[in-house]
Design a protein around this motif. Structure first.
Motif, short mmCIF file in Angstrom:
data_model
loop_
_atom_site.label_atom_id
_atom_site.label_comp_id
_atom_site.label_asym_id
_atom_site.label_seq_id
_atom_site.Cartn_x
_atom_site.Cartn_y
_atom_site.Cartn_z
N ARG A 245 -10.63 11.92 5.37
CA ARG A 245 -10.39 10.88 4.37
C ARG A 245 -10.75 9.26 4.67
O ARG A 245 -10.89 9.42 6.01
CB ARG A 245 -8.86 10.92 3.80
CG ARG A 245 -8.50 11.98 3.11
CD ARG A 245 -6.93 11.80 3.12
NE ARG A 245 -6.24 10.91 2.40
CZ ARG A 245 -4.93 10.52 2.50
NH1 ARG A 245 -4.30 11.27 3.32
NH2 ARG A 245 -4.48 9.48 1.95
N PHE B 71 0.44 5.77 0.47
CA PHE B 71 -0.55 6.74 0.50
C PHE B 71 0.23 7.82 1.75
O PHE B 71 1.45 7.43 1.95
CB PHE B 71 -1.81 6.44 1.47
CG PHE B 71 -1.55 5.63 2.75
CD1 PHE B 71 -1.30 6.17 3.77
CD2 PHE B 71 -1.74 4.27 2.51
CE1 PHE B 71 -1.26 5.34 4.95
CE2 PHE B 71 -1.66 3.38 3.72
CZ PHE B 71 -1.39 4.23 5.15
N LEU C 110 -0.04 10.96 4.69
CA LEU C 110 -0.88 11.49 5.98
C LEU C 110 -0.25 12.80 6.37
O LEU C 110 0.92 12.65 6.44
CB LEU C 110 -1.01 10.40 7.02
CG LEU C 110 -1.57 9.09 6.62
CD1 LEU C 110 -1.39 7.87 7.93
CD2 LEU C 110 -3.00 9.09 6.08
N ASP D 111 -9.71 1.57 -1.67
CA ASP D 111 -10.03 3.09 -1.83
C ASP D 111 -9.44 3.95 -0.97
O ASP D 111 -9.08 3.72 0.15
CB ASP D 111 -11.58 3.07 -1.56
CG ASP D 111 -12.47 2.53 -2.60
OD1 ASP D 111 -12.33 2.76 -4.02
OD2 ASP D 111 -13.46 1.69 -2.13
N ASP D 112 -8.90 5.18 -1.26
CA ASP D 112 -8.52 6.15 -0.52
C ASP D 112 -9.28 7.40 -0.88
O ASP D 112 -9.04 8.19 -2.00
CB ASP D 112 -6.95 6.55 -0.75
CG ASP D 112 -6.39 7.61 -0.17
OD1 ASP D 112 -7.19 8.48 0.70
OD2 ASP D 112 -5.03 7.98 -0.12
N LEU E 40 -9.74 5.34 4.04
CA LEU E 40 -8.82 4.36 3.60
C LEU E 40 -9.59 3.03 3.79
O LEU E 40 -9.78 2.47 4.92
CB LEU E 40 -7.53 4.12 4.28
CG LEU E 40 -6.67 5.60 4.38
CD1 LEU E 40 -5.32 5.17 4.93
CD2 LEU E 40 -6.35 5.99 2.97
N HIS E 41 -9.85 2.58 2.54
CA HIS E 41 -11.04 1.28 2.84
C HIS E 41 -10.09 0.19 2.30
O HIS E 41 -9.37 -0.03 1.25
CB HIS E 41 -11.92 1.35 1.84
CG HIS E 41 -13.03 0.17 2.16
ND1 HIS E 41 -13.62 0.05 3.14
CD2 HIS E 41 -13.43 -1.01 1.10
CE1 HIS E 41 -14.54 -1.00 3.16
NE2 HIS E 41 -14.41 -1.37 1.81
N VAL F 250 -8.49 10.83 9.70
CA VAL F 250 -8.41 9.68 8.58
C VAL F 250 -9.10 8.59 9.10
O VAL F 250 -8.37 7.98 10.14
CB VAL F 250 -7.09 9.53 8.00
CG1 VAL F 250 -6.95 8.24 6.86
CG2 VAL F 250 -6.54 10.56 7.53
N LEU G 247 -5.34 -1.92 -0.38
CA LEU G 247 -6.13 -0.76 -0.05
C LEU G 247 -6.96 -0.53 -1.27
O LEU G 247 -6.36 -0.25 -2.58
CB LEU G 247 -5.05 0.39 -0.10
CG LEU G 247 -5.62 1.84 0.26
CD1 LEU G 247 -6.54 1.84 1.51
CD2 LEU G 247 -4.38 2.77 0.30
N ILE H 115 -9.97 4.43 8.88
CA ILE H 115 -9.70 3.19 8.15
C ILE H 115 -10.69 2.14 8.33
O ILE H 115 -11.03 1.80 9.57
CB ILE H 115 -8.19 2.47 8.88
CG1 ILE H 115 -7.13 3.71 8.85
CG2 ILE H 115 -7.88 1.35 8.43
CD1 ILE H 115 -5.81 3.22 9.69
N VAL I 291 0.84 -1.25 -0.01
CA VAL I 291 -0.03 0.08 0.01
C VAL I 291 1.00 1.22 0.14
O VAL I 291 2.05 1.30 0.49
CB VAL I 291 -0.95 0.20 1.21
CG1 VAL I 291 -1.97 -1.30 1.23
CG2 VAL I 291 -0.21 0.14 2.45
#
Length: 557
Positions: free
Chosen positions: A535, A359, A361, A546-547, A537-538, A367, A544, A369, A357
């Motif tokens: 945000r 990303f 932050l 989706d962001d 994060l899925h 955020v 990961l 998760i 992953v």
């Protein structure tokens, strides 16, 4: 032998002094018996000088023995405290996955039973040294009286010693098995206490656990314990036969006319005297065997070596946040690049891979998760908090790679994390004990969390932690706020809260942290509050998928 190596780590000067005093006490005891034996052959009265010599030897033997015990008791107490503290530091310096593999039950067994075994062995050092010195001194005196008689005694005693070694080796093997069964027993006790609610609710589970697990393993534990005790008793009982062999050898010598009656009289007297010393010596052997295996179990735990334990202050030099290592200001930018982590599937774990992953932050972000159970949410948070070492990829804080062991402690000092299964300490780190304003602030937060009626803060301590699960989590939130870190991480904090405090958490506390410029990470299933995040994060099966910004829909797993 591990026990001997452990003993040699004591203060060498004091240890040598204690050994010399113990040897002197044993030699004085042997000399005293030799003196008494020599007097049996005399027919004249005992004179004043002989009385003085007897008293002097007696007082010297007593004083030397007590002095040796006093020195060794002080040494043992200090060394055991250092051992316990060293174990605690090694435990906290060990990677979290290793601790999870070991399990809390085995760690508890080592910190309690094994530490006690080592303690008992160390306390018996004076008995070991004094008894050995006394027996050696007595045999030296007997050799001086008649080398032939001693030679005969040693030849007769040789089979006794060899059989004792054989019995003792069986005791060692059974002791190793006993420790393994004991670890299982500890795990069952942990299951009994941690799962008491489930066991009380489910009668079938309760019967299965009690009858098929607790009782079955309890019987195995009892049988193994009995075997260990009997093996030790057999070895000790057989060792006592050495005394009877000694007496029988005296009878043989009396009838052989090779040794005079006066010498045999001294032999008989010393035989009576050293019996207690032999009993003490053989009683120490199994205790030291247990301690030796206990030290071996400590070594095989897989804890970080003592020399590799990081300083409690960490590389940051004790400054909060270790900012000299990960950035000069309070703003945080965490860059995650191709990050992955893999469970190897050993023990109770299944094969699972998180990532890779990538990303970024930043401070001032909230955020969330999200993802289903087993999707890797908590694993990702543990990696981000530097509790798990990534299998691949990097985590950078303000441009500095923090995945290496040299910088992780400083990076961790930036983070305040509340896990779903976290522990609540009574001491509030971050509260200035000398500041009434600090206490007032803490008590004001307690009011906002509706805990004032149950908990008070005084002298940096909580008055109690005996609360419901939801109340304990609110209390943990108080401690997190007081630490004033740059990063806050919450692992399903709101899962056990009522609707009122869920709303307070998502709509009041998290926005307050955002307003203060904190980076906030929240593992959550509360989709009703997804709109409060900046945000999302899925995760799905460690990936990961989706962001998203908060107003974008989350994809289904």
């Amino acid at each position: 032998m591990r026990v001997l190596a452990f003993v040699l780590r004591f203060d060498r000067g004091l240890l040598l002094l204690a050994v010399v005093a113990s040897v002197a006490a044993g030699a004085a005891g042997a000399g005293l018996m030799g003196y008494i034996g020599s007097q049996f052959a005399r027919q004249d009265r005992i004179g004043p000088l002989e009385i003085v010599a007897f008293v002097a030897l007696t007082v010297f033997s007593l004083a030397a023995g007590l002095g040796a015990r006093w020195i060794l008791v002080r040494l043992v107490g200090r060394r055991l405290l250092r051992l316990q503290m060293e174990l605690a530091r090694r435990l906290l310096g060990t990677e979290l996955p290793t601790l999870e593999d070991i399990g809390s039950a085995r760690l508890l067994a080592v910190m309690t039973d094994d530490a006690r075994s080592i303690s008992e062995a160390m306390i018996r050092i004076p008995d070991l040294v004094i008894s050995t010195a006394l027996i050696a001194g007595c045999f030296a005196y007997l050799t001086w009286l008649s080398p032939l008689a001693v030679g005969v005694l040693l030849v007769i005693a040789l089979p006794v010693v060899l059989l004792y070694r054989r019995f003792h080796r069986r005791f060692q093997r059974l002791l190793g098995r006993f420790f393994a069964v004991r670890d299982v027993r500890y795990r069952q006790y942990q299951a009994l206490t941690d799962g008491s609610k489930e066991l009380q609710v489910d009668g079938r589970l309760r019967r299965r656990f009690l009858d098929d697990h607790l009782e079955v393993k309890g019987e195995e534990f009892r049988e193994t314990q009995e075997q260990v005790i009997m093996a030790n008793e057999v070895a000790n009982s057989w060792s006592q036969t050495a005394y009877f062999v000694f007496v029988f050898a005296l009878l043989v010598l009396i009838r052989s006319d090779y040794v005079s009656g006066e010498i045999l009289g001294a032999y008989a007297l010393i035989a009576l005297y050293i019996r207690s010393a032999l009993t003490q010596l053989t009683a120490v052997v199994p205790v030291w065997t247990q301690a030796d295996q206990a030290l071996g179990r400590v070594d095989t735990l897989g804890l970080v070596p003592a020399g590799d334990v990081p300083s409690p202050e960490g590389p940051g030099g004790g400054q909060a946040g270790g900012r000299g290592e990960t950035g000069a200001d309070d703003a945080v930018r965490i860059e995650v690049e191709d990050l992955s982590f893999r469970y190897d599937g050993e023990g109770d774990r299944y094969d699972f891979v998180l990532g890779p992953v990538s990303f970024e932050l930043r401070s001032g972000e909230v955020v969330y998760i999200t993802g289903g159970n087993g999707s890797g949410k908590t694993t990702l948070m543990k990696v981000l908090c530097a509790l798990y070492q990534p299998t691949g990829g990097t985590v950078r804080c303000n441009g500095v790679d923090v995945t290496g062991p040299g910088r992780r402690d400083a990076y961790r000092e930036r983070i305040s994390v509340l896990f779903a299964d976290g522990y609540l300490f009574e001491e509030l780190i971050g509260l200035d004990d000398a500041s009434p304003q600090g206490t007032d602030f803490a008590n004001r937060l307690l009011g906002e969390l509706n805990l004032t009626a149950k908990v008070r803060v005084a002298d940096g301590q909580l008055s109690t932690t005996r609360l419901s699960t939801g109340e304990r989590r609110r209390l943990a939130l108080l401690g997190a706020f007081l630490k004033d870190r740059q990063v806050y991480a919450f692992d399903e904090w709101a899962a056990n809260q009522d609707p009122v405090f869920k709303r307070v958490f998502y709509q009041t506390l998290l926005p307050e942290l955002r307003r203060r410029g904190k980076l906030v990470l929240v593992i959550t299933h509360d989709d009703a509050y997804f709109g409060e995040a900046d945000r999302i994060l899925h995760l799905v099966d460690g990936r990961l998928v989706d962001d998203l910004q908060a107003d974008e829909p989350v994809a289904s797993p």
